[in-house]
Design a protein around this motif. Structure first.
Motif, PDB file in Angstrom:
ATOM      1  N   TYR A  55      16.430  47.353   7.266  1.00  3.84           N
ATOM      2  CA  TYR A  55      16.411  48.466   6.323  1.00  3.84           C
ATOM      3  C   TYR A  55      17.628  48.473   5.400  1.00  3.84           C
ATOM      4  O   TYR A  55      17.527  48.744   4.217  1.00  3.84           O
ATOM      5  N   LYS A 163       3.979  62.303   6.137  1.00  6.50           N
ATOM      6  CA  LYS A 163       4.397  61.169   5.310  1.00  6.50           C
ATOM      7  C   LYS A 163       3.788  59.925   5.932  1.00  6.50           C
ATOM      8  O   LYS A 163       3.924  59.704   7.142  1.00  6.50           O
ATOM      9  N   ASP A 194       5.346  56.811   1.778  1.00 10.35           N
ATOM     10  CA  ASP A 194       6.607  56.094   1.602  1.00 10.35           C
ATOM     11  C   ASP A 194       6.291  54.605   1.623  1.00 10.35           C
ATOM     12  O   ASP A 194       5.805  54.082   2.630  1.00 10.35           O
ATOM     13  N   ASN A 196       8.541  52.237   0.992  1.00 11.52           N
ATOM     14  CA  ASN A 196       9.735  51.471   1.389  1.00 11.52           C
ATOM     15  C   ASN A 196       9.903  50.194   0.566  1.00 11.52           C
ATOM     16  O   ASN A 196      10.077  49.102   1.121  1.00 11.52           O
ATOM     17  N   GLU A 220       7.201  57.955  -2.357  1.00 12.86           N
ATOM     18  CA  GLU A 220       8.615  57.662  -2.098  1.00 12.86           C
ATOM     19  C   GLU A 220       8.892  56.171  -2.262  1.00 12.86           C
ATOM     20  O   GLU A 220       8.179  55.337  -1.700  1.00 12.86           O
ATOM     21  N   ASP A 245      14.638  56.947  -2.569  1.00 14.89           N
ATOM     22  CA  ASP A 245      15.245  56.931  -1.235  1.00 14.89           C
ATOM     23  C   ASP A 245      16.248  55.774  -1.159  1.00 14.89           C
ATOM     24  O   ASP A 245      17.448  55.972  -1.363  1.00 14.89           O
TER      25      ASP A 245
HETATM   26 MG    MG Z   1      12.013  56.415   2.767  1.00 13.71          MG
END
Ligand code: MG
Ligand code: MUC
Length: 369
Positions: A55, A163, A194, A196, A220, A245
């Motif tokens: 991440y 989410k 999301d 990512n 997101e 984010d």
């Molecule tokens: Mg996120």
């Protein structure tokens, strides 16, 4: 005086596999920081990330090692009642390492708020709310399991904001998955996604158009964190809210993105921001730029979640709620009393400091040796 700073790694299994585009989590590793002060006051902080180095650029092990080796020695003997001065020294001497700085700042502020016998929120400007709406992330990887999980959360009155983690499968498959869940839940829930960072800008244009038409409320971080221009173009193009984010690594990113009108909403994360006070700065930039706020998580346990709750409790506007459900995804707890979730809200602890107490026996049993 700051006498000692200790760090612990705690591996906690999750209640089910948690599937994101960057990692599938079966455990979460908490990095806990304990600051011992000469007056007997003890402060706690926490940092977590997701999937080791999947991440972000700090791993749990790097956070612990860098605190132990480089950051803690800077602080020994400093005045514990001046957390801002201590953090100024750290921020001057140490490059990067936002998560490590956040864990340390949390512990120093927890200690100082305990010393003054006030909730931590009162050192951050003061709270304006005592409870925070909390989203839940559906990420089992299976549409029908996700729908059953959402129904259960609605029945329990625990969450009504969901989410969905997407970006791993082809865009069409992800969109079908999301819209099936939205159709099942209808107006009973807010459904958000999301990505990512997993989509190209072209994927995002195609995917978001269909998500928007299907009644999804928020998208997101659809594209890469460093592609601010693409995020801004998507924000201009669509009515559905676009949230930044991973693009936000603290106040400077918040400012740069605001300058190009790059997002509708900011996910405020204490770790990503590099601490509680920088997270407040991110929120201030957002407020001044007319950008909505969302209280984000790195799936922290009770300490990090309480810290974010203390921060979010000071926001006059919190238009997009929070996702402070980390402890609920974990099978074990280091707190003596768990945080309280009731009527779709996390209750912001009211005791001194973070308002949570650590169970030393549990910590001892759970820590990595
Ligand atoms: Mg996120
Ligand atoms: C993220 O990217 O927002 C937050 C909730 C969740 O399930 O994953 C995290 C990280």
């Amino acid at each position: 005086m700051i006498e000692k700073i200790e760090t612990f790694l705690v591996d906690v299994p999750t209640i089910r596999p948690h599937k994101l585009s960057v990692a599938t989590m079966n455990t979460q590793t908490l990095v806990l920081v304990r600051v011992l002060c000469a007056d007997g006051i003890v402060g706690w902080g926490e940092a977590t990330t997701i999937g080791g180095l999947n991440y972000g650029e700090e791993s749990p092990e790097s956070i612990k090692t860098n605190i132990d080796t480089y950051i803690a020695p800077l602080l020994s003997g400093m005045d514990a009642s001046q957390p801002a001065k201590a953090m100024a020294k750290v921020r001057k001497a140490i490059q990067g390492n936002r998560f490590a700085k956040c864990a340390l700042e949390t512990a120093l502020l927890d200690a100082q708020a305990r010393r003054l016998q006030v909730p931590l929120s009162e050192l951050l400007g003061g709270r304006v709310r005592d409870a925070l709406p909390v989203a839940w992330t559906l990420a089992s990887g299976d549409t029908s399991k996700d729908i059953a999980e959402a129904e259960n959360m609605l029945d329990l009155r625990r969450h009504r904001i969901f989410k969905l983690k997407i970006g791993l499968r082809p865009v069409d498959d992800d969109v079908a998955h999301v819209l099936a869940i939205k159709r099942a839940l209808g107006e009973r829930a807010s459904v958000r996604v999301d990505v990512n960072q997993a989509w190209s800008e072209m994927d995002a244009v195609r995917g978001i158009a269909r998500l928007e038409a299907g009644g999804i409320d928020l998208v997101e971080q659809p594209v890469k964190a460093d592609n601010r221009a693409a995020l801004a173009r998507l924000k201009q193009r669509f009515d559905v809210a676009i949230m930044a984010d991973e693009a936000l690594h603290g106040p400077n990113d918040a400012m740069a993105l605001a300058r190009i009108d790059g997002a509708d909403v900011y996910a405020v994360k204490i770790t990503q921001s590099g601490g509680l006070l920088p997270a407040l700065e991110v929120a201030t930039v957002a407020r001044l730029a007319g950008i909505g706020l969302y209280g984000g998580t790195m799936l922290e346990g009770g300490i990090g979640t309480a810290a974010t709750a203390q921060v979010c409790s000071t926001f006059p506007e919190l238009a997009w709620d929070t996702e402070l459900f980390g402890p609920l995804l974990l099978t074990q707890e280091v707190l003596r009393e768990p945080l309280v979730y009731r009527d779709f809200m996390l209750q912001v602890p009211t005791g001194p400091g973070l308002g949570v107490e650590i169970d030393d026996d549990k910590l001892h049993a759970m820590q990595r040796h």
